[in-house]
Design a protein around this motif. Structure first.
Motif, PDB file in Angstrom:
ATOM      1  N   GLU A  29       0.807  -1.189   0.000  1.00  0.00           N
ATOM      2  CA  GLU A  29       0.000   0.000   0.000  1.00  0.00           C
ATOM      3  C   GLU A  29       0.848   1.250   0.000  1.00  0.00           C
ATOM      4  O   GLU A  29       1.920   1.303   0.553  1.00  0.00           O
ATOM      5  N   ASN A  30       0.329   2.252  -0.646  1.00  0.00           N
ATOM      6  CA  ASN A  30       0.830   3.621  -0.681  1.00  0.00           C
ATOM      7  C   ASN A  30       1.958   3.880  -1.655  1.00  0.00           C
ATOM      8  O   ASN A  30       2.168   5.010  -2.036  1.00  0.00           O
ATOM      9  N   THR A  31       2.768   2.898  -2.025  1.00  0.00           N
ATOM     10  CA  THR A  31       3.727   3.078  -3.101  1.00  0.00           C
ATOM     11  C   THR A  31       3.791   1.745  -3.807  1.00  0.00           C
ATOM     12  O   THR A  31       3.115   0.836  -3.434  1.00  0.00           O
ATOM     13  N   THR A  32       4.527   1.581  -4.834  1.00  0.00           N
ATOM     14  CA  THR A  32       4.771   0.273  -5.408  1.00  0.00           C
ATOM     15  C   THR A  32       5.297   0.400  -6.806  1.00  0.00           C
ATOM     16  O   THR A  32       4.524   0.349  -7.740  1.00  0.00           O
ATOM     17  N   PRO A  33       6.545   0.524  -6.995  1.00  0.00           N
ATOM     18  CA  PRO A  33       7.038   0.655  -8.338  1.00  0.00           C
ATOM     19  C   PRO A  33       6.732  -0.499  -9.275  1.00  0.00           C
ATOM     20  O   PRO A  33       6.024  -0.285 -10.219  1.00  0.00           O
ATOM     21  N   ILE A 133      -1.433  -0.337 -16.616  1.00  0.00           N
ATOM     22  CA  ILE A 133      -1.412   0.282 -15.299  1.00  0.00           C
ATOM     23  C   ILE A 133      -1.749  -0.784 -14.259  1.00  0.00           C
ATOM     24  O   ILE A 133      -2.803  -1.419 -14.323  1.00  0.00           O
ATOM     25  N   GLU A 134      -0.839  -1.019 -13.319  1.00  0.00           N
ATOM     26  CA  GLU A 134      -1.053  -2.021 -12.279  1.00  0.00           C
ATOM     27  C   GLU A 134      -2.014  -1.475 -11.231  1.00  0.00           C
ATOM     28  O   GLU A 134      -1.938  -0.314 -10.828  1.00  0.00           O
ATOM     29  N   THR A 135      -2.930  -2.342 -10.760  1.00  0.00           N
ATOM     30  CA  THR A 135      -3.954  -1.926  -9.809  1.00  0.00           C
ATOM     31  C   THR A 135      -4.095  -2.972  -8.708  1.00  0.00           C
ATOM     32  O   THR A 135      -4.129  -4.170  -8.986  1.00  0.00           O
ATOM     33  N   ASP A 136      -4.172  -2.501  -7.461  1.00  0.00           N
ATOM     34  CA  ASP A 136      -4.389  -3.367  -6.303  1.00  0.00           C
ATOM     35  C   ASP A 136      -5.583  -2.864  -5.506  1.00  0.00           C
ATOM     36  O   ASP A 136      -5.898  -1.668  -5.518  1.00  0.00           O
ATOM     37  N   PHE A 137      -6.231  -3.773  -4.785  1.00  0.00           N
ATOM     38  CA  PHE A 137      -7.282  -3.400  -3.840  1.00  0.00           C
ATOM     39  C   PHE A 137      -6.931  -3.978  -2.480  1.00  0.00           C
ATOM     40  O   PHE A 137      -6.627  -5.172  -2.362  1.00  0.00           O
ATOM     41  N   THR A 138      -6.968  -3.149  -1.431  1.00  0.00           N
ATOM     42  CA  THR A 138      -6.602  -3.569  -0.081  1.00  0.00           C
ATOM     43  C   THR A 138      -7.741  -3.293   0.891  1.00  0.00           C
ATOM     44  O   THR A 138      -8.367  -2.228   0.853  1.00  0.00           O
ATOM     45  N   ALA A 139      -8.003  -4.253   1.761  1.00  0.00           N
ATOM     46  CA  ALA A 139      -8.912  -4.071   2.888  1.00  0.00           C
ATOM     47  C   ALA A 139      -8.121  -4.297   4.170  1.00  0.00           C
ATOM     48  O   ALA A 139      -7.369  -5.276   4.272  1.00  0.00           O
ATOM     49  N   GLY A 155      -9.939   2.517  21.440  1.00  0.00           N
ATOM     50  CA  GLY A 155     -10.724   1.409  21.965  1.00  0.00           C
ATOM     51  C   GLY A 155     -11.789   0.924  21.007  1.00  0.00           C
ATOM     52  O   GLY A 155     -12.671   0.148  21.394  1.00  0.00           O
ATOM     53  N   LYS A 156     -11.721   1.349  19.742  1.00  0.00           N
ATOM     54  CA  LYS A 156     -12.699   0.965  18.737  1.00  0.00           C
ATOM     55  C   LYS A 156     -12.009   0.339  17.528  1.00  0.00           C
ATOM     56  O   LYS A 156     -10.832   0.573  17.264  1.00  0.00           O
ATOM     57  N   THR A 157     -12.774  -0.446  16.780  1.00  0.00           N
ATOM     58  CA  THR A 157     -12.263  -1.077  15.558  1.00  0.00           C
ATOM     59  C   THR A 157     -12.433  -0.127  14.377  1.00  0.00           C
ATOM     60  O   THR A 157     -13.481   0.504  14.232  1.00  0.00           O
ATOM     61  N   ASP A 158     -11.406  -0.024  13.539  1.00  0.00           N
ATOM     62  CA  ASP A 158     -11.444   0.807  12.335  1.00  0.00           C
ATOM     63  C   ASP A 158     -11.287  -0.070  11.098  1.00  0.00           C
ATOM     64  O   ASP A 158     -10.647  -1.130  11.139  1.00  0.00           O
ATOM     65  N   PHE A 159     -11.850   0.399   9.980  1.00  0.00           N
ATOM     66  CA  PHE A 159     -11.748  -0.318   8.705  1.00  0.00           C
ATOM     67  C   PHE A 159     -11.245   0.642   7.627  1.00  0.00           C
ATOM     68  O   PHE A 159     -11.604   1.817   7.612  1.00  0.00           O
ATOM     69  N   TYR A 160     -10.429   0.119   6.722  1.00  0.00           N
ATOM     70  CA  TYR A 160      -9.891   0.913   5.619  1.00  0.00           C
ATOM     71  C   TYR A 160     -10.016   0.125   4.318  1.00  0.00           C
ATOM     72  O   TYR A 160      -9.730  -1.080   4.276  1.00  0.00           O
ATOM     73  N   LEU A 161     -10.445   0.808   3.262  1.00  0.00           N
ATOM     74  CA  LEU A 161     -10.509   0.239   1.919  1.00  0.00           C
ATOM     75  C   LEU A 161      -9.730   1.164   0.993  1.00  0.00           C
ATOM     76  O   LEU A 161      -9.896   2.388   1.059  1.00  0.00           O
ATOM     77  N   GLN A 162      -8.892   0.598   0.110  1.00  0.00           N
ATOM     78  CA  GLN A 162      -8.125   1.467  -0.767  1.00  0.00           C
ATOM     79  C   GLN A 162      -7.741   0.793  -2.076  1.00  0.00           C
ATOM     80  O   GLN A 162      -7.600  -0.433  -2.156  1.00  0.00           O
ATOM     81  N   PHE A 163      -7.590   1.630  -3.102  1.00  0.00           N
ATOM     82  CA  PHE A 163      -7.062   1.218  -4.400  1.00  0.00           C
ATOM     83  C   PHE A 163      -5.693   1.862  -4.603  1.00  0.00           C
ATOM     84  O   PHE A 163      -5.485   3.034  -4.269  1.00  0.00           O
ATOM     85  N   ASP A 164      -4.759   1.090  -5.151  1.00  0.00           N
ATOM     86  CA  ASP A 164      -3.436   1.593  -5.497  1.00  0.00           C
ATOM     87  C   ASP A 164      -3.193   1.355  -6.982  1.00  0.00           C
ATOM     88  O   ASP A 164      -3.527   0.277  -7.503  1.00  0.00           O
TER      89      ASP A 164
END
Length: 270
Positions: A29-33, A133-139, A155-164
């Motif tokens: 996530e966030n970079t990836t040559p 173009i390379e594409t990833d999906f992360t949960a 003290g709480k659960t968080d969720f993140y979804l992202q495309f790179d």
């Protein structure tokens, strides 16, 4: 600490796992040559030390030290990652939503302990267009393992979804991330969901060294607060076929960002 940008709680989550792929040909996530093939060594262990300092709109600065470890399993189509940070925080702000800056404590207050454990899974779509173009999906899920009474978490659960996405043009690889966070909220931490994004470029400096820059933005996490904006410069060095190392520095531009951050880490493939 980019998890999903992350995802910037432990800057390793945004630095070491992400930047190390610049030479080991896996995504993160966030970079990836580049990612032409599945890695020969699918497992990777990362360790890093990260420091940040900022006033977050308060009268006194808060310093956050993060010692983080990550375990990664990487295949041609999937990546799974677990991260465990240990925190030391000094100052009035509280570590929430991927950074510090909510709540006030005594200016000289210090606390330490386990941070929030994260688990993530990434699917690598590969080239989706004629332009390759390379594409990833992360949960990603952030579990509330940090002590909220110490200000180390909510003290709480968080969720993140992202495309790179990323695409190499000669010696340069532009990369971009866009995602959405869903933060657990409470009376003590009335946090807001929101978007985050980053944009950057990486390039090989030598056959074993990759350097790059990135700019990250995160929508405000509290009503009336600032959006977070910061810029990072990084360099990653391949030491052997199994070992690599990195360093980074960052600067923030709003009260929701650290004024300064820096870190270093090592990565071992097996």
């Amino acid at each position: 600490m980019n998890s999903a940008s992350s995802l910037r709680l432990a800057l390793l989550a945004l630095a070491l796992p992400a930047m190390s792929i610049a030479q080991d040909n896996t995504t993160q996530e966030n970079t990836t040559p580049v990612i032409p093939d599945a890695p020969v060594l699918p497992w990777r262990a990362d360790a890093s030390f990260n420091y940040s300092r900022g006033d977050y709109g308060l009268a006194d600065d808060t310093e956050v030290y993060v010692a983080a470890t990550n375990l990664v399993y990487d295949t041609a189509s999937w990546r799974f990652q677990a991260g465990v940070p240990f925190l030391y925080i000094k100052g009035p702000a509280t570590v929430v939503g991927g950074g510090a800056g909510v709540g006030t404590r005594p200016p000289d207050s210090t606390e330490s302990g386990l941070g929030d454990v994260t688990l993530s899974g990434t699917y690598k779509f590969g080239p989706l267009t004629p332009a390759e173009i390379e594409t990833d999906f992360t949960a990603q899920v952030k579990f509330p393992t940090a002590d909220e009474d110490k200000g180390l978490g909510t003290g709480k659960t968080d969720f993140y979804l992202q495309f790179d996405v990323r695409k190499t043009y000669g010696r340069f690889t532009p990369f971009a991330t866009v995602g959405y966070r869903i933060l657990g909220t409470s009376a003590a931490y009335p946090l807001e969901d929101g978007l985050f994004a980053s944009l950057g470029v990486a390039t090989p400096v030598t056959d074993k060294t990759t350097a790059g820059v990135s700019v990250s933005w995160r929508e405000k996490i509290v009503s009336g607060g600032d959006d977070s904006v910061d810029a990072m410069v990084f360099a990653q060095q391949t030491l052997t076929t199994r070992w690599s190392a990195l360093v980074y520095v960052l600067a923030g531009f709003t009260d929701a960002s650290p004024d300064f951050g820096a870190g270093t880490g090592v990565s071992y493939k097996f």
